[in-house]
Write an enzyme that holds these catalytic residues in place. Structure first.
Site, PDB file in Angstrom:
ATOM      1  N   TYR A  88      -1.189   7.990  15.628  1.00  0.00           N
ATOM      2  CA  TYR A  88      -1.219   6.614  15.148  1.00  0.00           C
ATOM      3  C   TYR A  88      -0.489   6.392  13.821  1.00  0.00           C
ATOM      4  CZ  TYR A  88      -2.843   1.841  15.232  1.00  0.00           C
ATOM      5  OH  TYR A  88      -2.876   0.474  15.322  1.00  0.00           O
ATOM      6  N   HIS A 136       3.911   1.166  -2.895  1.00  0.00           N
ATOM      7  CA  HIS A 136       3.366   0.476  -1.717  1.00  0.00           C
ATOM      8  C   HIS A 136       3.534  -1.028  -1.950  1.00  0.00           C
ATOM      9  CE1 HIS A 136      -0.369  -0.064   1.126  1.00  0.00           C
ATOM     10  NE2 HIS A 136       0.770  -0.168   1.789  1.00  0.00           N
ATOM     11  N   SER A 143      -3.721  -1.757   1.805  1.00  0.00           N
ATOM     12  CA  SER A 143      -3.494  -1.905   3.235  1.00  0.00           C
ATOM     13  C   SER A 143      -4.259  -3.102   3.798  1.00  0.00           C
ATOM     14  CB  SER A 143      -3.935  -0.631   3.953  1.00  0.00           C
ATOM     15  OG  SER A 143      -3.198   0.457   3.452  1.00  0.00           O
ATOM     16  N   CYS A 196      -3.947  -6.242   3.143  1.00  0.00           N
ATOM     17  CA  CYS A 196      -4.327  -7.244   2.138  1.00  0.00           C
ATOM     18  C   CYS A 196      -3.220  -8.259   1.892  1.00  0.00           C
ATOM     19  CB  CYS A 196      -4.732  -6.563   0.838  1.00  0.00           C
ATOM     20  SG  CYS A 196      -6.299  -5.691   0.986  1.00  0.00           S
ATOM     21  N   ASP A 223       6.407  -3.416   3.110  1.00  0.00           N
ATOM     22  CA  ASP A 223       5.386  -2.385   2.892  1.00  0.00           C
ATOM     23  C   ASP A 223       5.716  -1.390   1.776  1.00  0.00           C
ATOM     24  OD1 ASP A 223       2.792  -1.431   3.831  1.00  0.00           O
ATOM     25  OD2 ASP A 223       3.833   0.359   4.521  1.00  0.00           O
TER      26      ASP A 223
HETATM   27  P1  GTP Z   1      -0.512  -2.991   5.656  1.00  0.00           P
HETATM   28  O1  GTP Z   1       0.531  -3.082   6.710  1.00  0.00           O
HETATM   29  O2  GTP Z   1      -1.767  -2.339   6.131  1.00  0.00           O
HETATM   30  O3  GTP Z   1      -0.028  -2.348   4.402  1.00  0.00           O
HETATM   31  O4  GTP Z   1      -1.027  -4.505   5.368  1.00  0.00           O
HETATM   32  P2  GTP Z   1      -0.395  -5.748   4.592  1.00  0.00           P
HETATM   33  O5  GTP Z   1      -0.695  -5.645   3.134  1.00  0.00           O
HETATM   34  O6  GTP Z   1       1.007  -5.977   4.983  1.00  0.00           O
HETATM   35  O7  GTP Z   1      -1.321  -6.967   5.126  1.00  0.00           O
HETATM   36  P3  GTP Z   1      -0.954  -8.178   6.116  1.00  0.00           P
HETATM   37  O8  GTP Z   1       0.024  -9.132   5.506  1.00  0.00           O
HETATM   38  O9  GTP Z   1      -0.628  -7.634   7.447  1.00  0.00           O
HETATM   39  O10 GTP Z   1      -2.353  -8.938   6.185  1.00  0.00           O
HETATM   40  C1  GTP Z   1      -3.527  -8.317   6.632  1.00  0.00           C
HETATM   41  C2  GTP Z   1      -4.579  -9.335   7.007  1.00  0.00           C
HETATM   42  O11 GTP Z   1      -4.825 -10.225   5.907  1.00  0.00           O
HETATM   43  C3  GTP Z   1      -4.143 -10.211   8.171  1.00  0.00           C
HETATM   44  O12 GTP Z   1      -5.234 -10.374   9.028  1.00  0.00           O
HETATM   45  C4  GTP Z   1      -3.776 -11.516   7.528  1.00  0.00           C
HETATM   46  O13 GTP Z   1      -3.990 -12.601   8.395  1.00  0.00           O
HETATM   47  C5  GTP Z   1      -4.662 -11.566   6.282  1.00  0.00           C
HETATM   48  N1  GTP Z   1      -4.002 -12.316   5.173  1.00  0.00           N
HETATM   49  C6  GTP Z   1      -2.749 -12.139   4.707  1.00  0.00           C
HETATM   50  N2  GTP Z   1      -2.448 -13.021   3.741  1.00  0.00           N
HETATM   51  C7  GTP Z   1      -3.543 -13.780   3.551  1.00  0.00           C
HETATM   52  C8  GTP Z   1      -3.872 -14.872   2.672  1.00  0.00           C
HETATM   53  O14 GTP Z   1      -3.078 -15.336   1.852  1.00  0.00           O
HETATM   54  N3  GTP Z   1      -5.138 -15.383   2.778  1.00  0.00           N
HETATM   55  C9  GTP Z   1      -6.050 -14.895   3.679  1.00  0.00           C
HETATM   56  N4  GTP Z   1      -7.257 -15.451   3.709  1.00  0.00           N
HETATM   57  N5  GTP Z   1      -5.768 -13.875   4.524  1.00  0.00           N
HETATM   58  C10 GTP Z   1      -4.542 -13.326   4.464  1.00  0.00           C
HETATM   59  C1  SPV Z   2      -1.149   0.890   5.727  1.00  0.00           C
HETATM   60  O1  SPV Z   2      -2.227   1.362   6.122  1.00  0.00           O
HETATM   61  O2  SPV Z   2      -0.954   0.591   4.514  1.00  0.00           O
HETATM   62  C2  SPV Z   2      -0.060   0.634   6.682  1.00  0.00           C
HETATM   63  C3  SPV Z   2      -0.246   1.052   8.078  1.00  0.00           C
HETATM   64  O3  SPV Z   2       0.967   0.101   6.290  1.00  0.00           O
HETATM   65  S1  SPV Z   2       0.089   2.729   8.354  1.00  0.00           S
HETATM   66  O4  SPV Z   2       1.510   2.848   8.728  1.00  0.00           O
HETATM   67  O5  SPV Z   2      -0.732   3.195   9.462  1.00  0.00           O
HETATM   68  O6  SPV Z   2      -0.141   3.484   7.151  1.00  0.00           O
HETATM   69 MN    MN Z   3       0.878  -0.447   4.067  1.00  0.00          MN
END
Ligand code: GTP
Ligand code: SPV
Ligand code: MN
Length: 575
Positions: free
Chosen positions: A193, A222, A244, A246, A269
């Protein structure tokens, strides 16, 4: 590696479309991929026990334990090597060993680095082809003498002659994602994964690269990277670190609710950043794809992500609709009447279970993002004017706050904490410290990492970005988010833009500079809500200081003086 792993055969990946298509066909035949109605797209269901990064099985095996620091799992490198040799012995029997040459960053950039991943997972090959620059062109660049980071991966499930394979082979009991920072090698066993298996991503571009960056004077972070253009056509670039799941992918391609503003995506990312000759900090996105969180993504919350994944996308652990498409929680207001869940089970809204796994993800090329930045592939990188740190904080932390200085901003980074998410297998929703959103990704002692940040800020002639703390996730008493987030975050970006330009108004508070006023034109939000979003909760902040004091004790003598003094200064300001 071949003599250790004993694969049935070996394929050196050329990165071509034909190779990719053939692997997809092979995975359809083996039941790993389900072709979808979306052009060129597939659904993949993982083993239900292998659904996210596994932090407890991730190791930093530095020569000395103290160099891994108190936030990493350490094991003696010699012992670990012995264990790994045992695990990898014959682990690819009956399978193909794929050799994946890949570049993190444009091949012609001096910020880029090359890796070679060996894997027995065709799923990994297909994902790596989207996530990195992969194939023959990388081998050419390497030539006979080129340097690369060796990355070795196996799902850890040898296949007996004549026995049928399972759709998602893995070896959960023996999972180990292992980094040798001095040797700069990566060994990953047992999981298929995401960050556990696509070794260019967290293992190389963050854990190993953070060590290289410390030694060579750059940053491996990150962070997303976005371009922000105001209605007059002036453009700046912003990098932002959130833990992650967030909000990085969402902020990186946001559709501003403010008329005339534009956000363009460089990365979602990871950022590698270096000072240029002009003293500015330049960032590249080492990746070429997005491995993004599916749940919560919708036409309303993130239309650009929805368009990015309209074709040529691999979906992992989403639900399947009756007409051969994907669905996840939050995609539509009303769920479909019938689905097949991520577990492959019949699902109706009455099931009372999630149809998609909370860490269900899409893999898609960043070039499919409708607002991809024209400079996303530029080997020079883009100059960064502001850096944001944020996390999921239901209380205490304001919507946005500007640091007084680089050192104060480094303290912002060091003091990030956030509620945990399904991106990692541990408990979800637990508030924990996650400095710089790098807790699971820093390849060395976190105290030394803080020092690296402080030192980089002292570089002569450096034109340092301004630093901000943001929090989209503050909640009211009933547990509802106070801030609408997503496209409305452009209102916060606008204030940051104006501060960078020197025109934005601010008030000084113990925490830092807060906006005197935020542009809420056209937003249906009450003045009380705005007040709550910025409410200075002195009691909460004093508790925060105490909690940080406790946390920083972890780093002992390796907590830099700069961080210690910023914490006492905050304590004094709070009175
Ligand atoms: P990784 O890929 O794990 O590093 O995550 P990321 O930081 O890119 O997070 P991503 O943008 O995919 O958002 C993760 C979750 O947070 C999703 O379910 C989004 O819908 C939610 N989310 C993102 N931005 C916001 C925001 O501004 N407000 C709220 N309430 N939720 C948000
Ligand atoms: C994270 O967990 O911050 C990600 C997904 O971007 S993974 O590639 O599984 O680490
Ligand atoms: Mn990430």
């Amino acid at each position: 590696m071949a003599s250790l792993c004993e694969p049935k055969n070996i394929v050196i990946c050329d990165g071509s479309q034909q190779e990719y298509d053939a692997l997809c066909q092979k995975m359809i035949a083996s039941g790993t991929f389900i072709p979808l109605k979306r052009p060129g797209s597939f659904l993949c269901r993982s083993d239900p026990a292998d659904v996210a990064r596994c932090e407890d099985c991730t190791f930093i095996c530095s020569e000395k334990e103290e160099d891994a620091g108190p936030t990493n799992h350490w094991q003696d490198p010699k012992e670990m090597e012995r264990r790994l040799r045992g695990l990898f012995k014959g682990c690819m029997r009956g399978r193909t060993l794929y050799v994946i040459p890949f570049s993190m960053g444009p091949l012609t950039s001096d910020i880029s680095h090359i890796g070679v991943e060996i894997t027995d997972s065709p799923y990994v090959v297909c994902n790596m082809r989207m996530m990195t620059r992969m194939g023959s062109k990388v081998l050419e660049q390497l030539g006979e003498e080129g340097k690369f980071i060796p990355c070795i991966h196996s799902v850890g499930a040898p296949l007996k002659e004549g026995k049928k394979d399972v759709p998602w082979p893995c070896n959960v009991k023996n999972r180990a994602i292992v980094h040798f920072p001095e040797k700069r090698t990566i060994w990953s066993f047992g999981s298929g994964y995401g960050g556990n298996a696509l070794l260019g991503k967290k293992c190389f571009a963050l854990r190993i690269a953070s060590v290289m960056a410390r030694d060579q004077g750059w940053f491996a972070e990150h962070m997303l990277i976005l371009g922000l253009t105001n209605p007059k056509g002036k453009k700046i670039y912003i990098a932002a670190a959130f833990p992650s799941a967030c909000g990085k992918t969402n902020l990186a391609m946001l559709q501003p609710s403010l008329p005339g503003w534009k956000v363009e995506t460089v990365g979602d990312d990871i950022a590698w950043m270096r000072f240029g000759k002009d003293g500015r900090l330049y960032a590249i996105n080492p990746e070429t794809g997005m491995f993004g969180v599916a749940p919560g993504t919708s036409k309303e919350s993130n239309p650009h992500a929805m368009e990015s994944i309209s074709q040529n996308t691999i979906f992992t652990n989403t639900a399947l609709t009756d007409d051969g498409d994907v669905w996840w929680e939050g995609m539509t207001k009303e769920p479909p009447k019938h689905l097949v869940s991520w577990l492959g089970e019949e699902w109706t809204p009455a099931s009372g279970k999630k149809a998609a796994h909370p860490n269900a993800r899409f893999t898609a090329p960043i070039s499919q993002c409708p607002v991809v930045d024209p400079a996303y592939d530029d080997p020079k990188g883009v100059p960064i004017s502001a850096i944001l740190f944020g996390g999921r904080r239901s209380s205490v932390m304001p919507l946005v706050c500007e640091a007084f200085s680089w050192r104060h901003g480094t303290f912002f980074g060091a003091s990030v904490s956030s509620e945990t998410t399904a991106a990692s297998e541990s408990e979800v929703g637990k508030l924990r410290h996650d400095p710089f959103a790098m807790l699971p990704f820093c390849g060395y002692h976190m105290g030394d990492y803080f020092l690296h940040w402080l030192k980089m800020g002292e570089r002569e002639g450096a034109q340092l970005p301004k630093i901000y703390a943001v929090n989209w996730f503050r909640k009211d008493r009933s547990g509802k988010f106070l801030w609408p987030g997503f496209g409305e975050n452009s209102r916060v970006l606008k204030w940051i833009f104006e501060r960078v330009e020197g025109s934005g108004n601010a008030v000084e508070t113990p925490l830092g500079y807060l906006p005197k006023s935020l542009d809420i034109n056209g937003l249906n939000i009450s003045p009380q809500t705005i007040e709550e979003l910025f409410y200075e909760d002195r009691e909460g902040l004093r508790r925060e200081v105490e909690w940080l004091k406790e946390y920083f004790k972890l780093f002992g003598k390796r907590l830099p003086e700069g961080i210690r003094s910023e914490l006492s200064a905050l304590e004094k300001r709070l009175g």
